[in-house]
Design an enzyme around this catalytic site. Structure first.
Site, PDB file in Angstrom:
ATOM      1  N   GLU A 187      -1.105 -11.384 -10.477  1.00 43.12           N
ATOM      2  CA  GLU A 187      -0.474 -10.148 -10.029  1.00 43.12           C
ATOM      3  C   GLU A 187      -0.114 -10.302  -8.550  1.00 43.12           C
ATOM      4  OE1 GLU A 187      -1.781  -6.670 -11.744  1.00 43.12           O
ATOM      5  OE2 GLU A 187      -1.019  -5.330 -10.182  1.00 43.12           O
ATOM      6  N   LYS A 310     -12.009  -1.319  -9.253  1.00 46.88           N
ATOM      7  CA  LYS A 310     -10.860  -0.430  -9.046  1.00 46.88           C
ATOM      8  C   LYS A 310     -10.958   0.615 -10.144  1.00 46.88           C
ATOM      9  CE  LYS A 310      -5.766  -0.436  -9.190  1.00 46.88           C
ATOM     10  NZ  LYS A 310      -4.543  -1.266  -9.100  1.00 46.88           N
ATOM     11  N   GLU A 314      -4.251   3.965 -10.608  1.00 49.85           N
ATOM     12  CA  GLU A 314      -3.147   3.323 -11.310  1.00 49.85           C
ATOM     13  C   GLU A 314      -3.525   2.993 -12.761  1.00 49.85           C
ATOM     14  OE1 GLU A 314      -2.099   0.066  -8.634  1.00 49.85           O
ATOM     15  OE2 GLU A 314      -0.795   1.415  -7.511  1.00 49.85           O
ATOM     16  N   ARG A 347     -13.309   0.062  -4.531  1.00 47.28           N
ATOM     17  CA  ARG A 347     -12.060   0.203  -3.783  1.00 47.28           C
ATOM     18  C   ARG A 347     -11.651   1.664  -3.596  1.00 47.28           C
ATOM     19  NH1 ARG A 347      -7.494  -2.237  -5.890  1.00 47.28           N
ATOM     20  NH2 ARG A 347      -6.771  -3.184  -3.971  1.00 47.28           N
ATOM     21  N   ARG A 364       0.673  11.162  -0.716  1.00 50.95           N
ATOM     22  CA  ARG A 364      -0.141  10.009  -1.115  1.00 50.95           C
ATOM     23  C   ARG A 364      -0.959   9.460   0.053  1.00 50.95           C
ATOM     24  NH1 ARG A 364       2.185   4.605  -4.116  1.00 50.95           N
ATOM     25  NH2 ARG A 364       0.648   3.159  -3.287  1.00 50.95           N
ATOM     26  N   ASP A 393       0.207   1.437   1.176  1.00 49.01           N
ATOM     27  CA  ASP A 393       0.017   0.212   0.400  1.00 49.01           C
ATOM     28  C   ASP A 393       0.671  -0.996   1.064  1.00 49.01           C
ATOM     29  OD1 ASP A 393      -0.706  -1.480  -1.599  1.00 49.01           O
ATOM     30  OD2 ASP A 393       0.715  -0.730  -3.076  1.00 49.01           O
ATOM     31  N   GLU A 415      -9.603  -4.019   3.825  1.00 51.85           N
ATOM     32  CA  GLU A 415      -8.850  -4.878   2.901  1.00 51.85           C
ATOM     33  C   GLU A 415      -7.455  -5.140   3.448  1.00 51.85           C
ATOM     34  OE1 GLU A 415      -8.712  -3.606  -1.257  1.00 51.85           O
ATOM     35  OE2 GLU A 415      -6.865  -4.715  -1.607  1.00 51.85           O
ATOM     36  N   GLU A 421       3.333  -9.301  -0.754  1.00 57.25           N
ATOM     37  CA  GLU A 421       4.010  -8.421  -1.704  1.00 57.25           C
ATOM     38  C   GLU A 421       5.176  -7.663  -1.075  1.00 57.25           C
ATOM     39  OE1 GLU A 421       1.414  -5.583  -3.571  1.00 57.25           O
ATOM     40  OE2 GLU A 421       3.042  -4.662  -4.712  1.00 57.25           O
TER      41      GLU A 421
END
Ligand code: BDP
Length: 707
Positions: A187, A310, A314, A347, A364, A393, A415, A421
């Site tokens: 991922e 996690k 999501e 997380r 968010r 993010d 983190e 990404e």
């Protein structure tokens, strides 16, 4: 080859001096003495003798002996290494206060006055291994340092300083997260397939895992989670007998390099693996299942690190399903792990990814703080919250997470995302260390001035027992590990920064370039120059002024002006014909600014004091709003996008100057990538500029062509 060896080639010590290598060898480099037997010590010995023989062309003799007498004859020049308690020569050569100066994984490397003996010592075997990597790095970086003996000019002039190094890692947990899936995909991976898994099975190529462990350990990494945080059905089974033996083999490879193995676990494992009806953390059966299963994990891997979770994020399962909160959820796992000294890393990337975009109060950016802050103090002592550097993010630019400074009574790690990404996916050059430094140096004011995030991450501000760094890896089966060969600098830099957040981005870049490419001054100057300006360049032709998210949905590569604007992910720029930006003020917006301590809250709340680079993250402004730089927002957008393309083209040109001066395979790989970046930057420029030109109807002051 050089791509695969990365920064551990040790080929670069003395450029052009091949024939005379051994003359440069320090007197002590021909003999290594140890007393202790341990798998990590074996690793240290192998690394040390390999490294020295590469550097000096001489294979050192290794003397292993149990008795001190057989060893410690100081008339024989040697490197003597061991732990403070396990080797008597450490006791013989170091004073009490010197010994007291290091603990845990810290170490001492000391040459005696005559420069005939080098003592390497630490409280732990891991520390000895880190010392070995550190010594080899120093000898590579400063070849003149090793030239002891009469031949050295420095010595003749009495200038040579003996080696005397004391190092102590600042962060206790220095972790890597793999987002690898058992089908062999990764991922957000941009460096080929997984080195861990192939076609639903664990790889047989343990050598490659070891080589990776070696790279990580050389920078100071001491923990790894080997599977994606999105734990799907098949990976859930890693906890079951079916796979535990395989996990144990990986654990052995990492253990030899002092790295503890963690697993990402599915919160619904009791259902997925155990066949229970529920995963309710307060259900006795569920708790018992975790305890039994965890005991099985420890039977296979006695030094297992713990679970990375996690949950309720999501579409991942979590305690919300059972109306339990995240403290209840995490503490249940903590209970199962506690008897074995294991940790829960939980997380904080929790937000509603199905929100109604019409309701602007569901910002968010607010989500993690709103969710976790009320739970401060309720987590068990072996739970650590893992908090992304920013509240959204991993955008190229966003504010720092206000959770840093918001939870005094909770263990936390920061983190980062090494995998690029949102920063060009290892096709564009983006050296990320400067971004991480900015975050770490950010003052939260949580306990008044001087409450930087690095002091929360290292546990010192709140005196937390567990703390540190975690980051998503950027490696894969690619020949150079990282897709873009220069992206290795990010993996290296992450490790070094976790060890010591005070290192500068410049120093880390300089180290990496010299270790990887050698000491040719032009090479060093050009490549460090490219690295250090790369993130600014990337930022200038992508989403402007902290607004983020103008990328293609799903894969997140390349420009897409409204790709996320009308979706449910909560990632908006709110551009219309009047203006752009997200109003996160208390006065008229989402109120997010109030999640910071007063100093920062006030700074961000006011247009007067909000820094330019985050203006659209915090405010909705007209295109004609004048920035501190003196430019209007719209002119800033045009200018940075035109300049960004020119700078991306300049990067490609700079690289071309190095043809024939760096490894030819690396040369052509980077040349191709930089040419692509320069081209792709134009696509970014044109889409972004056209979009805002059409929205605003305002001409570019310099009348450049906007497509
Ligand atoms: C986002 C990624 C997604 C990850 C998620 C996470 O797009 O693939 O699963 O973060 O951190 O950046 O869990």
């Amino acid at each position: 080859g050089p791509q695969y060896d990365a920064w551990l080639g040790y080929h670069a010590a003395l450029p052009g001096a091949n024939g005379g290598l051994h003359k440069a060898a320090p007197i002590w480099s021909k003999r290594i003495e140890v007393q202790e037997q341990h798998h990590v010590m074996d690793t240290a010995l192998t690394e040390l003798s390999q490294g020295l023989s590469k550097l000096y062309g001489v294979q050192p003799e290794i003397i292993k002996a149990q008795t001190q007498d057989a060893l410690h004859n100081e008339r024989i020049p040697a490197i003597r290494l061991g732990t403070l308690d396990g080797s008597r020569f450490a006791a013989a050569t170091l004073t009490d206060s010197e010994r007291a100066a290091v603990h845990g994984e810290g170490f001492i490397i000391r040459e005696d006055e005559a420069q005939r003996e080098l003592v390497i010592s630490s409280a732990t075997l891991q520390g000895v291994l880190y010392a070995v990597f550190h010594l080899l790095r120093e000898l590579t970086l400063k070849p003149e340092r090793a030239q002891t003996g009469a031949a050295s000019d420095d010595m003749k002039h009495g200038k040579h300083k003996r080696i005397d190094i004391t190092e102590q890692p600042v962060n206790s947990l220095r972790m890597i997260n793999q987002w690898d899936n058992v089908d062999g995909s990764i991922e957000r991976g941009y460096a080929g397939r997984s080195i861990f898994y192939e076609n639903g099975e664990f790889t047989r190529d343990i050598k490659r895992i070891r080589d990776y462990a070696r790279l990580l350990a050389s920078t100071g990494i001491n923990a790894v989670a080997i599977n994606n945080v999105n734990v799907h059905r098949k990976e859930s089974l890693f906890l079951a007998e079916r796979y535990l033996g395989e996990v144990a083999k990986f654990a052995t490879a990492f253990r030899d390099y002092g790295i503890r193995l963690f697993l990402s676990a599915n919160y619904a494992s009791p259902i997925e693996v155990g066949g229970l009806q529920s995963a309710d953390p307060l259900d006795e059966q569920v708790r018992e299942w975790w305890s039994i299963q965890t005991a099985k994990v420890y039977a296979a891997i006695p030094d297992f690190g713990g679970y990375l979770i996690k949950a309720d994020s999501e579409n991942r399962p979590g305690p919300f399903t059972y109306n339990r909160d995240h403290a209840e959820g995490a503490n249940m796992l903590a209970e199962a792990l506690r008897p074995f000294g294991g940790l829960v890393i939980w997380r904080c990337f929790v937000y509603n990814c199905k929100q109604d975009w019409r309701d602007r109060s569901t910002d968010r950016a607010r989500a993690a703080y709103d969710h976790f802050k009320p739970l401060d103090g309720r987590f068990a002592d072996n739970v650590i919250l893992q908090i992304k550097n920013g509240p959204m993010d991993f955008q190229v630019r966003e504010a720092v997470s206000p959770l840093f400074g918001g939870m005094e009574n909770t263990n936390q790690v920061i983190e980062f995302q090494i995998t690029q990404e949102y920063t060009g996916q290892q096709r564009h050059l983006a050296y990320l260390v400067p971004q991480w430094k900015e975050v770490l140096d950010f003052d939260t004011y949580a306990k008044g001035e001087g409450s930087e995030i690095k002091r929360i991450a290292d546990g010192s501000l709140y005196r937390r027992p567990y703390s540190g760094f975690a980051a998503v890896s950027n490696i894969g089966a690619d020949a150079c590990w990282t897709g873009h060969p220069l992206a290795q600098a990010n993996l290296y830099g992450y490790g070094r920064l976790g060890w010591n957040p005070e290192l500068s981005a410049e120093q880390i870049a300089d180290e990496w370039v010299r270790l990887t490419f050698g000491h040719d001054e032009q090479v060093v100057e050009r490549i460090t120059g490219m690295l250090l300006c790369s993130l600014d360049i990337y930022e200038s032709y992508t989403a402007p002024l902290g607004v983020g998210w103008m990328v293609n949905p799903d894969h997140h590569y390349g420009p897409n002006v409204d790709g996320y604007e009308y979706s449910k992910w909560g990632t908006y720029h709110f551009a219309d014909c009047h203006g752009i930006g997200v109003d996160r003020t208390v006065k008229s917006g989402t109120g997010y600014t109030s999640q910071y301590h007063a100093e920062n809250a006030a700074r961000y709340e006011s247009l007067e004091t909000c820094p330019d680079e985050l203006i659209l993250f915090f405010h909705h402004v007209p295109y004609t709003h004048v920035l501190h730089s003196g430019k209007t927002v719209i002119q800033h957008i045009y200018d940075t996008h035109f300049e960004g393309v020119e700078q991306a083209e300049a990067l490609a040109e700079t690289w071309k100057e190095l043809e024939g001066k760096v490894d030819p395979v690396i040369y052509s790989k980077v040349a191709t990538l930089q040419a692509e970046q320069a081209e792709h930057a134009k696509e970014w420029r044109d889409m972004i500029n056209t979009y805002f030109y059409r929205k605003s109807g305002i001409q570019d002051e310099h009348a450049r062509t906007i497509y």
